[in-house]
Design a protein around this motif. Structure first.
Motif, PDB file in Angstrom:
ATOM      1  N   LEU A   1       0.830  -1.212   0.000  1.00 52.77           N
ATOM      2  CA  LEU A   1       0.000   0.000   0.000  1.00 52.77           C
ATOM      3  C   LEU A   1       0.861   1.258   0.000  1.00 52.77           C
ATOM      4  CD1 LEU A   1      -2.727  -1.145   2.577  1.00 52.77           C
ATOM      5  CD2 LEU A   1      -2.995  -0.914   0.083  1.00 52.77           C
ATOM      6  N   LEU A   2       1.946   1.229   0.782  1.00 52.35           N
ATOM      7  CA  LEU A   2       2.854   2.379   0.813  1.00 52.35           C
ATOM      8  C   LEU A   2       3.460   2.624  -0.562  1.00 52.35           C
ATOM      9  CD1 LEU A   2       4.823   1.670   4.155  1.00 52.35           C
ATOM     10  CD2 LEU A   2       3.290   3.614   3.764  1.00 52.35           C
ATOM     11  N   ALA A   3       3.900   1.551  -1.226  1.00 59.15           N
ATOM     12  CA  ALA A   3       4.588   1.691  -2.514  1.00 59.15           C
ATOM     13  C   ALA A   3       3.639   2.219  -3.583  1.00 59.15           C
ATOM     14  CB  ALA A   3       5.189   0.344  -2.926  1.00 59.15           C
ATOM     15  N   ALA A   4       2.396   1.713  -3.601  1.00 62.02           N
ATOM     16  CA  ALA A   4       1.422   2.169  -4.607  1.00 62.02           C
ATOM     17  C   ALA A   4       1.121   3.654  -4.414  1.00 62.02           C
ATOM     18  CB  ALA A   4       0.153   1.334  -4.500  1.00 62.02           C
ATOM     19  N   ALA A   5       0.931   4.059  -3.162  1.00 62.40           N
ATOM     20  CA  ALA A   5       0.647   5.467  -2.889  1.00 62.40           C
ATOM     21  C   ALA A   5       1.848   6.337  -3.252  1.00 62.40           C
ATOM     22  CB  ALA A   5       0.295   5.641  -1.409  1.00 62.40           C
ATOM     23  N   ALA A   6       3.057   5.843  -2.975  1.00 58.16           N
ATOM     24  CA  ALA A   6       4.269   6.603  -3.311  1.00 58.16           C
ATOM     25  C   ALA A   6       4.386   6.803  -4.811  1.00 58.16           C
ATOM     26  CB  ALA A   6       5.501   5.867  -2.770  1.00 58.16           C
ATOM     27  N   ARG A   7       4.122   5.741  -5.567  1.00 58.97           N
ATOM     28  CA  ARG A   7       4.211   5.848  -7.029  1.00 58.97           C
ATOM     29  C   ARG A   7       3.222   6.882  -7.554  1.00 58.97           C
ATOM     30  NH1 ARG A   7       3.316   0.380  -9.879  1.00 58.97           N
ATOM     31  NH2 ARG A   7       1.370   0.749  -8.769  1.00 58.97           N
ATOM     32  N   ASP A   8       2.004   6.822  -7.062  1.00 52.86           N
ATOM     33  CA  ASP A   8       0.983   7.824  -7.417  1.00 52.86           C
ATOM     34  C   ASP A   8       1.474   9.244  -7.156  1.00 52.86           C
ATOM     35  OD1 ASP A   8      -0.819   5.923  -8.056  1.00 52.86           O
ATOM     36  OD2 ASP A   8      -2.369   6.586  -6.617  1.00 52.86           O
TER      37      ASP A   8
ATOM     38  N   LEU B   1       4.526  10.405  -6.759  1.00 55.58           N
ATOM     39  CA  LEU B   1       5.679  10.811  -7.575  1.00 55.58           C
ATOM     40  C   LEU B   1       5.270  11.058  -9.018  1.00 55.58           C
ATOM     41  CD1 LEU B   1       8.450   8.416  -6.182  1.00 55.58           C
ATOM     42  CD2 LEU B   1       8.175  10.872  -5.742  1.00 55.58           C
ATOM     43  N   ALA B   2       4.202  10.387  -9.457  1.00 55.60           N
ATOM     44  CA  ALA B   2       3.771  10.556 -10.855  1.00 55.60           C
ATOM     45  C   ALA B   2       3.190  11.948 -11.097  1.00 55.60           C
ATOM     46  CB  ALA B   2       2.742   9.478 -11.215  1.00 55.60           C
ATOM     47  N   GLU B   3       2.781  12.624 -10.024  1.00 55.03           N
ATOM     48  CA  GLU B   3       2.171  13.947 -10.193  1.00 55.03           C
ATOM     49  C   GLU B   3       3.146  14.968 -10.759  1.00 55.03           C
ATOM     50  OE1 GLU B   3       0.484  14.977  -6.438  1.00 55.03           O
ATOM     51  OE2 GLU B   3      -1.189  13.580  -6.657  1.00 55.03           O
ATOM     52  N   SER B   4       4.399  14.891 -10.341  1.00 58.49           N
ATOM     53  CA  SER B   4       5.432  15.773 -10.893  1.00 58.49           C
ATOM     54  C   SER B   4       6.773  15.150 -10.562  1.00 58.49           C
ATOM     55  CB  SER B   4       5.332  17.173 -10.267  1.00 58.49           C
ATOM     56  OG  SER B   4       5.617  17.091  -8.891  1.00 58.49           O
ATOM     57  N   PRO B   5       7.760  15.278 -11.458  1.00 62.81           N
ATOM     58  CA  PRO B   5       9.061  14.673 -11.177  1.00 62.81           C
ATOM     59  C   PRO B   5       9.732  15.404 -10.015  1.00 62.81           C
ATOM     60  CG  PRO B   5       9.161  15.988 -13.183  1.00 62.81           C
ATOM     61  CD  PRO B   5       7.725  15.985 -12.749  1.00 62.81           C
ATOM     62  N   PRO B   6      10.187  14.670  -9.011  1.00 62.45           N
ATOM     63  CA  PRO B   6      10.849  15.334  -7.883  1.00 62.45           C
ATOM     64  C   PRO B   6      12.261  15.752  -8.260  1.00 62.45           C
ATOM     65  CG  PRO B   6      10.906  12.966  -7.592  1.00 62.45           C
ATOM     66  CD  PRO B   6      10.179  13.211  -8.887  1.00 62.45           C
ATOM     67  N   GLY B   7      12.776  16.749  -7.553  1.00 65.39           N
ATOM     68  CA  GLY B   7      14.200  17.053  -7.681  1.00 65.39           C
ATOM     69  C   GLY B   7      14.953  15.949  -6.977  1.00 65.39           C
ATOM     70  N   LEU B   8      15.759  16.304  -5.999  1.00 63.62           N
ATOM     71  CA  LEU B   8      16.469  15.290  -5.226  1.00 63.62           C
ATOM     72  C   LEU B   8      15.480  14.619  -4.276  1.00 63.62           C
ATOM     73  CD1 LEU B   8      19.118  14.014  -4.067  1.00 63.62           C
ATOM     74  CD2 LEU B   8      19.177  15.974  -2.505  1.00 63.62           C
ATOM     75  N   LEU B   9      15.354  13.283  -4.348  1.00 66.57           N
ATOM     76  CA  LEU B   9      14.527  12.550  -3.390  1.00 66.57           C
ATOM     77  C   LEU B   9      15.459  12.089  -2.271  1.00 66.57           C
ATOM     78  CD1 LEU B   9      11.579  11.751  -3.009  1.00 66.57           C
ATOM     79  CD2 LEU B   9      12.081   9.584  -4.123  1.00 66.57           C
TER      80      LEU B   9
ATOM     81  N   GLU C   1      11.123  -0.247  -4.636  1.00 69.94           N
ATOM     82  CA  GLU C   1      11.965  -0.521  -5.803  1.00 69.94           C
ATOM     83  C   GLU C   1      11.108  -1.134  -6.918  1.00 69.94           C
ATOM     84  OE1 GLU C   1      15.392  -2.936  -5.002  1.00 69.94           O
ATOM     85  OE2 GLU C   1      16.409  -2.232  -6.824  1.00 69.94           O
ATOM     86  N   ALA C   2      10.248  -2.066  -6.532  1.00 72.04           N
ATOM     87  CA  ALA C   2       9.368  -2.692  -7.526  1.00 72.04           C
ATOM     88  C   ALA C   2       8.432  -1.662  -8.158  1.00 72.04           C
ATOM     89  CB  ALA C   2       8.566  -3.816  -6.869  1.00 72.04           C
ATOM     90  N   ALA C   3       7.962  -0.705  -7.345  1.00 77.05           N
ATOM     91  CA  ALA C   3       6.974   0.255  -7.836  1.00 77.05           C
ATOM     92  C   ALA C   3       7.594   1.423  -8.592  1.00 77.05           C
ATOM     93  CB  ALA C   3       6.134   0.781  -6.674  1.00 77.05           C
ATOM     94  N   THR C   4       8.806   1.858  -8.204  1.00 76.71           N
ATOM     95  CA  THR C   4       9.386   3.075  -8.799  1.00 76.71           C
ATOM     96  C   THR C   4      10.634   2.798  -9.612  1.00 76.71           C
ATOM     97  OG1 THR C   4      10.883   3.564  -6.956  1.00 76.71           O
ATOM     98  CG2 THR C   4       8.614   4.367  -6.753  1.00 76.71           C
ATOM     99  N   GLY C   5      11.158   1.577  -9.557  1.00 74.14           N
ATOM    100  CA  GLY C   5      12.381   1.263 -10.292  1.00 74.14           C
ATOM    101  C   GLY C   5      13.628   1.806  -9.627  1.00 74.14           C
ATOM    102  N   GLN C   6      13.504   2.299  -8.410  1.00 75.96           N
ATOM    103  CA  GLN C   6      14.681   2.881  -7.763  1.00 75.96           C
ATOM    104  C   GLN C   6      14.842   2.380  -6.327  1.00 75.96           C
ATOM    105  OE1 GLN C   6      15.376   6.918  -8.388  1.00 75.96           O
ATOM    106  NE2 GLN C   6      16.816   7.135  -6.695  1.00 75.96           N
ATOM    107  N   ARG C   7      16.104   2.134  -5.975  1.00 67.92           N
ATOM    108  CA  ARG C   7      16.425   1.712  -4.616  1.00 67.92           C
ATOM    109  C   ARG C   7      16.541   2.972  -3.752  1.00 67.92           C
ATOM    110  NH1 ARG C   7      15.740  -3.180  -2.194  1.00 67.92           N
ATOM    111  NH2 ARG C   7      16.828  -3.108  -0.213  1.00 67.92           N
ATOM    112  N   LEU C   8      15.617   3.140  -2.827  1.00 67.34           N
ATOM    113  CA  LEU C   8      15.639   4.324  -1.967  1.00 67.34           C
ATOM    114  C   LEU C   8      15.997   3.927  -0.553  1.00 67.34           C
ATOM    115  CD1 LEU C   8      12.322   5.805  -3.362  1.00 67.34           C
ATOM    116  CD2 LEU C   8      14.585   6.846  -3.617  1.00 67.34           C
ATOM    117  N   ARG C   9      16.609   4.840   0.168  1.00 66.16           N
ATOM    118  CA  ARG C   9      16.914   4.568   1.570  1.00 66.16           C
ATOM    119  C   ARG C   9      15.636   4.748   2.379  1.00 66.16           C
ATOM    120  NH1 ARG C   9      21.342   5.354   5.470  1.00 66.16           N
ATOM    121  NH2 ARG C   9      20.290   5.677   7.459  1.00 66.16           N
ATOM    122  N   VAL C  10      15.310   3.730   3.186  1.00 63.16           N
ATOM    123  CA  VAL C  10      14.091   3.763   4.000  1.00 63.16           C
ATOM    124  C   VAL C  10      14.461   3.708   5.480  1.00 63.16           C
ATOM    125  CG1 VAL C  10      11.952   2.557   4.573  1.00 63.16           C
ATOM    126  CG2 VAL C  10      12.752   2.613   2.192  1.00 63.16           C
TER     127      VAL C  10
END
Lengths: 409, 409
Positions: free
Chosen positions: B126-133, B135-143, B183-192
């Motif tokens: 649920l967290l990953a799906a909401a995060a993808r949504d 981020l899709a609204e506008s490309p972030p600068g540095l995440l 990672e599965a939802a956004t294609g990127q390994r993020l620090r959590v």
């Protein structure tokens, strides 16, 4: 938070170096270099400055480091007579003063028994007389400060005792009273810092006792009242006025006995002298209450067994609270009743602690007795007195260039 | 403790400057100079470095400073789109994600209700799906990072949930599960980073809410379980494993009701949903339990009065414990049952607190409700995610030179 400049860096590095040598007693230059993570020439300059200030000496290591080849690294040691402090402890049945040198060596000690808890004025008088005696034995080098431990709520900053239930003190400006007493006795105005006894016992155990190297510790002490000193993430817990850590007044039983603090069912009133004295029909204020209780426990019988069970469980309830609140690496039982009783009741208490703590927090709960025995509180007062010197070593040595400031008057 | 060199000084100063602007939103160069205590040219260089890194902007102040003569001092402000984080909160009845920019502005929010407490895997999904949504609204600068709040014991360092009684999670490696889901939802390994909900609520209230500028604060939150976050001397209380502050499991009544933690008579079991639901015959797990309780209190009657009296006294007993333990400037009631009930029961609780606290500690006891309302926990998770950037601003910006790292895959 402020920014930093190069003077801050030098002061920080001198402070770190002196603190390291003060705590450890003797370290090689190689160890200093490794611990501080600075280059050798910087370390050399820092050591040189503190040697010149009369606070450190460099010498061949005490043990010959057998098997090593080549020139042995010189050892940096504290000059025990380079800076000293006076430390006092006012308790219900005695006033104690020690003279302590840099590095922590006790250079003299006086203990005066009192028939009743002293008033602030009487305590200051006894402290000053003992201090004068101790200083008369040999002229001190730099007298870096005076620290005094009191079993009560000590207001941060000005050393006012807001309330010491077992001495029956309220709103006593004790730091000022002690400073005035010392001035009358020694002819010199000395800086006096006062703190809660348990907070100071904690500092002593952390520097050289049962809590060395730990970051999260709860220290408990007392016989008639239960003091608590807490180290969390390496920082002492003080609260905004200096009153934090009153674990003795956590309410553990709404139907419990009346406590001297005015509330009811406090951990202190449920588990210390008053609680043990009642079933055994002893005087709760007796100076040797621990011996009396131990004798009754050893004698056995129904009352002994029932009392042991009930109080072990009540003490365990408070220990479980401490684990839930502070997640400490160790609980240290410092001077006082539980320290004396622990070998006898430990196996009754610990299974209850295990039952009462959340399963995920149970692993590795350590309760140990003080490594400094009956002396941790007053040694903590000495560490308090060294604080200012350790924070800014050169400020204090430059401020008092006279090698014999106390006896000059 | 390590020594310091000039690189440490620059990093410290950049960190202090960015932290100041992030917390305050906008400050003039003159204010920065005053707060950091450094000279104007050093401040100029520090501001320049952070402007160049895309984290700050300089502009004319938003209000025109009427009445002032001469050139107005430029204001340094955070670049909201210069660095962003994602923050999540897994609770019993919902999963929430927000997207937050440097300076604390919420740039998007998703809340998903759940019919039952989610498993770790389901929560991560649920967290990953909401995060993808979001981020899709506008490309972030540095995440700059991802922070997640969980109501439970979170092991420091690796984000394992040792135990979350109200989610029924044990030994869940949740940070890793969330990182894999993202990672599965956004294609990127993020620090959590994962932390206890109350510890994070405290951070949020301290940075921009009811605890700004305070050094000693206890934050309480929760409806089914009572979480505690403690700030002492300006430092968060964590304990050696990260489990400290479990004020909800302080035992306040040896004969009290069984608690989900396995013990009995905990402050939590005596004063939260279970305790209020029983006399009113309500479902203690109802999502709207606060509304139901408030309706019963408003309806009046004997049960209502008796329940109000009993629970107000039990809550006061725990508040008195908190005062004795932490000597805080304020207790903040964050999101949860007591936050909702407070306007109704405050006048029942506070007289009991006054009676139960030692007289010398009574003055100035402040209990206040959260200034961030129902949002403090997830905003605290955002602050957690900003930690690394704020500690060493240039390391992170230099490490990710690509302005659009998330959507590049």
């Amino acid at each position: 938070m402020r920014g930093r400049g190069t003077e801050d860096v030098r002061r920080h590095n001198l402070s770190t170096l002196l603190g390291l040598v003060h705590a450890r007693g003797g370290v090689t230059r190689a160890e200093v270099t490794r611990e501080l993570g600075l280059n050798r020439s910087t370390i050399g300059a820092l050591v040189g400055a503190l040697v010149e200030a009369g606070l450190l000496v460099e010498q061949a290591p005490s043990d010959g480091a057998p098997g090593r080849v080549g020139r042995p690294s010189l050892e940096v040691r504290p000059r025990t007579d380079g800076a000293e402090v006076l430390a006092g402890y006012v308790d219900v049945h005695a006033v104690q003063v020690v003279r302590v040198g840099l590095g922590g060596a006790v250079r003299g000690r006086r203990t005066v028994a009192t028939s009743a808890p002293p008033t602030p004025a009487r305590a200051a008088e006894l402290l000053a007389a003992a201090a004068r005696d101790l200083l008369a034995e040999s002229p001190p080098g730099l007298l870096a400060g005076v620290g005094v431990a009191v079993p009560g709520l000590v207001r941060a900053g000005d050393g006012v005792i807001a309330h010491a239930p077992n001495l029956d003190w309220r709103d006593a400006p004790f730091a000022d009273v002690v400073a005035a007493g010392l001035e009358a006795a020694t002819g010199q105005r000395l800086r006096v810092d006062v703190a809660n006894d348990a907070d100071l016992g904690l500092i002593a155990e952390h520097r050289r006792g049962a809590a060395v190297g730990l970051s999260d510790v709860v220290y408990l002490c007392g016989t008639y009242g239960l003091g608590g000193g807490v180290l969390t993430g390496g920082h002492p817990l003080t609260g905004h006025r200096g009153y934090a850590g009153e674990v003795g007044h956590v309410s553990v039983d709404p139907d419990g006995r009346a406590c001297r603090c005015g509330s009811r069912g406090c951990w202190e009133s449920e588990t210390l002298a008053a609680a043990w004295a009642e079933p055994f029909d002893l005087d709760p204020d007796a100076p040797d209450i621990a011996d009396l209780v131990l004798a009754r426990l050893a004698a056995g019988g129904v009352v002994s067994r029932r009392t042991r069970d009930k109080l072990s469980r009540a003490f365990a309830r408070g220990l479980a609270n401490i684990v839930h609140l502070f997640d400490p690496q160790a609980v240290v039982l410092g001077e006082g009743l539980w320290h004396r009783l622990w070998p006898e009741v430990r196996d009754d208490v610990m299974p209850w602690v295990d039952r009462l703590v959340m399963p995920a927090m149970r692993a590795g709960i350590t309760v140990r007795t003080s490594a400094l025995g009956e002396g941790s509180t007053v040694l903590g007062a000495a560490e308090l007195a060294f604080t200012r010197l350790l924070q800014d070593p050169l400020a204090l040595t430059q401020e008092s260039p006279d090698p014999d400031p106390v006896l000059q008057g």
